[in-house]
Scaffold this active site. Structure first.
Site, PDB file in Angstrom:
ATOM      1  N   SER A   1       9.461   5.569 -11.233  1.00 21.23           N
ATOM      2  CA  SER A   1       9.282   6.044 -12.807  1.00 21.23           C
ATOM      3  C   SER A   1      10.861   6.211 -13.249  1.00 21.23           C
ATOM      4  O   SER A   1      11.739   6.558 -12.367  1.00 21.23           O
ATOM      5  CB  SER A   1       8.500   7.111 -13.046  1.00 21.23           C
ATOM      6  OG  SER A   1       8.923   8.452 -12.439  1.00 21.23           O
TER       7      SER A   1
ATOM      8  N   GLY B   1       0.760  -1.154   0.167  1.00 23.68           N
ATOM      9  CA  GLY B   1      -0.067   0.149  -0.124  1.00 23.68           C
ATOM     10  C   GLY B   1       0.804   1.266   0.029  1.00 23.68           C
ATOM     11  O   GLY B   1       1.077   1.945   1.185  1.00 23.68           O
ATOM     12  N   TYR B   2       1.370   1.705  -1.203  1.00 21.47           N
ATOM     13  CA  TYR B   2       2.112   2.877  -1.372  1.00 21.47           C
ATOM     14  C   TYR B   2       1.646   3.744  -2.133  1.00 21.47           C
ATOM     15  O   TYR B   2       1.099   4.682  -1.693  1.00 21.47           O
ATOM     16  CB  TYR B   2       3.640   2.424  -1.940  1.00 21.47           C
ATOM     17  CG  TYR B   2       4.581   1.865  -1.046  1.00 21.47           C
ATOM     18  CD1 TYR B   2       4.518   1.327   0.009  1.00 21.47           C
ATOM     19  CD2 TYR B   2       5.913   1.783  -1.410  1.00 21.47           C
ATOM     20  CE1 TYR B   2       5.347   1.168   1.084  1.00 21.47           C
ATOM     21  CE2 TYR B   2       6.999   1.615  -0.370  1.00 21.47           C
ATOM     22  CZ  TYR B   2       6.580   0.960   0.557  1.00 21.47           C
ATOM     23  OH  TYR B   2       7.681   0.362   1.526  1.00 21.47           O
TER      24      TYR B   2
ATOM     25  N   GLU C   1      13.074  -3.898  -3.748  1.00 23.89           N
ATOM     26  CA  GLU C   1      12.465  -4.144  -4.922  1.00 23.89           C
ATOM     27  C   GLU C   1      12.976  -3.701  -6.235  1.00 23.89           C
ATOM     28  O   GLU C   1      13.112  -4.616  -7.281  1.00 23.89           O
ATOM     29  CB  GLU C   1      11.074  -3.290  -5.027  1.00 23.89           C
ATOM     30  CG  GLU C   1      10.203  -3.541  -6.101  1.00 23.89           C
ATOM     31  CD  GLU C   1       9.047  -2.396  -6.032  1.00 23.89           C
ATOM     32  OE1 GLU C   1       7.939  -2.869  -6.646  1.00 23.89           O
ATOM     33  OE2 GLU C   1       8.983  -1.371  -5.158  1.00 23.89           O
TER      34      GLU C   1
END
Length: 400
Positions: A380, A135-136, A255
């Site tokens: 991104s 939940g980011y 990640e």
């Protein structure tokens, strides 16, 4: 850097290969290659059962630091972890449903959690029994995560936090038992300050709502998650109140960096499929396409060696961002190349349309559509370049 496999690694490879060959039978063999990125909707019940099969044999959590305890996972050196990833990919085993808990949350709890949190959650992840989501991101706080507005208010009466807000692009939330949530716990705080990292159970009817987001690939592994006073226990706050940003950034480094090595093995498989298709269709006669195929192969080899170097070289603040920039753009170009090799046929849909399967694409079409997001999710490209510029090269920060 010397990264050669020794006799112990070879023995570990034999053990891993024998176990996979013996257990990838029946329904698990039928699910071979199902559930890869962009296809997480495939055979979910079978893959959840497979997760428990892996856990029962100790194959989940090979890389966890066991200084704090034994959570039911096997021990394995760094090279043996690579061996297992290679053998898992070679066997065409089903796509994992527990990777968010194993690869993201578990290392975070080991680094930032306390013994109570580790003992409660790591064994369940290692057994393949509890699945997690992240939940980011929020509608107005995607790449700029520090702008998040989800709030968690401390309830002094019962020792809990009440979480209210919205998260978006939450992978596999519809299947998850738990969600690790970055929320603002200090009223009036701004940006990176006043955030906390909370572990929230998803089974809270009326307090948590999950809405799937249908993508252009036709699948819906992403979700919107709405929290309306969802309960998180005080002892499930990781790293202490107000330290959520530090914990969250540690998780994102995992990640974007180390875990990409396993991902690259799947990339190699996709590239091989495209090369075989090019040979079959005669596309390799086109010198431009042939050059692109060779370039993709060479870039993938470079990424692999860079990932191995990163694994063995210790902390590097820019390594995760470099890795994300490399694989995101590479995989996106691979999807474009797949469509070029297919030619005009790439624009055609399936021939077996039905009411039950109105929008079912083939693997390469899904690869192309799903990979459009590779340079966005997980941070991104623009954000990664800012991190490298500011934290590694020492350049002036971007004006806000």
């Amino acid at each position: 850097m010397d990264f050669r496999f020794g006799p112990e690694d070879d023995a570990f490879r034999d053990e891993a290969r024998a176990w996979l060959d013996a257990h990838l039978v029946g329904e698990y063999a039928a699910a071979a290659r199902d559930g890869r990125p962009g296809s997480e909707h495939e055979r979910t019940p079978t893959r959840r059962s497979w997760e428990r099969e892996l856990g029962a044999a100790g194959w989940i959590g090979l890389g966890w630091d066991r200084r704090h305890g034994d959570y039911g996972n096997r021990t394995a050196t760094l090279t043996q972890q690579v061996v297992w990833a290679e053998e898992y990919a070679r066997s065409a085993a089903p796509g994992r449903v527990g990777h968010i808990g194993e690869k993201l949350l578990a290392p975070t709890l080991i680094a930032h959690g306390d013994d109570g949190q580790r003992n409660r959650f790591l064994p369940a992840i290692a057994r393949g029994e509890e699945l997690w989501c992240q939940g980011y991101s929020e509608p107005d706080a995607g790449s700029d995560l520090a702008a998040l507005r989800t709030a968690a208010v401390r309830d002094l009466a019962d020792g809990t936090y009440r979480v209210t807000g919205q998260k978006i692009w939450t992978s596999l939330a519809h299947d998850a038992h738990w969600c690790f949530v970055l929320a603002r716990t200090e009223p009036g705080s701004q940006r990176h300050h006043g955030l906390s990292f909370l572990l929230v159970p998803m089974d809270q009817p009326g307090r948590i709502e999950v809405r799937p987001i249908r993508q252009m690939s036709g699948t819906a592994e992403f979700n919107e998650v709405f929290f309306d006073g969802a309960v998180a226990r005080t002892e499930h706050l990781v790293g202490g109140p107000g330290n959520g940003w530090r914990v969250a950034m540690g998780l994102l480094a995992t990640e974007r960096g180390v875990s990409t090595l396993v991902q690259q093995i799947g990339f190699a498989e996709e590239l091989a499929q495209i090369v075989q298709l090019a040979l079959k269709t005669g596309a390799t006669k086109d010198p431009v396409l042939r050059d692109r195929l060779v370039r993709q192969w060479a870039e993938l080899r470079t990424m692999r060696w860079n990932a191995l170097r990163t694994l063995g070289s210790g902390a590097d603040p820019g390594a995760p961002s470099v890795a994300k920039l490399l694989w995101g753009g590479w995989h996106q170009r691979l999807g474009e190349l797949a469509m070029q090799v297919r030619g005009a046929a790439a624009a055609l849909g399936p021939t077996d349309w039905s009411a039950d399967r109105p929008y079912e694409l083939d693997a390469l079409q899904r690869l192309f559509l799903f990979s459009r997001a590779d340079t966005i999710y997980g941070g991104s490209d623009q954000i990664q370049r800012n991190i490298i510029a500011e934290r590694v090269l020492g350049l002036p920060k971007e004006a806000r």
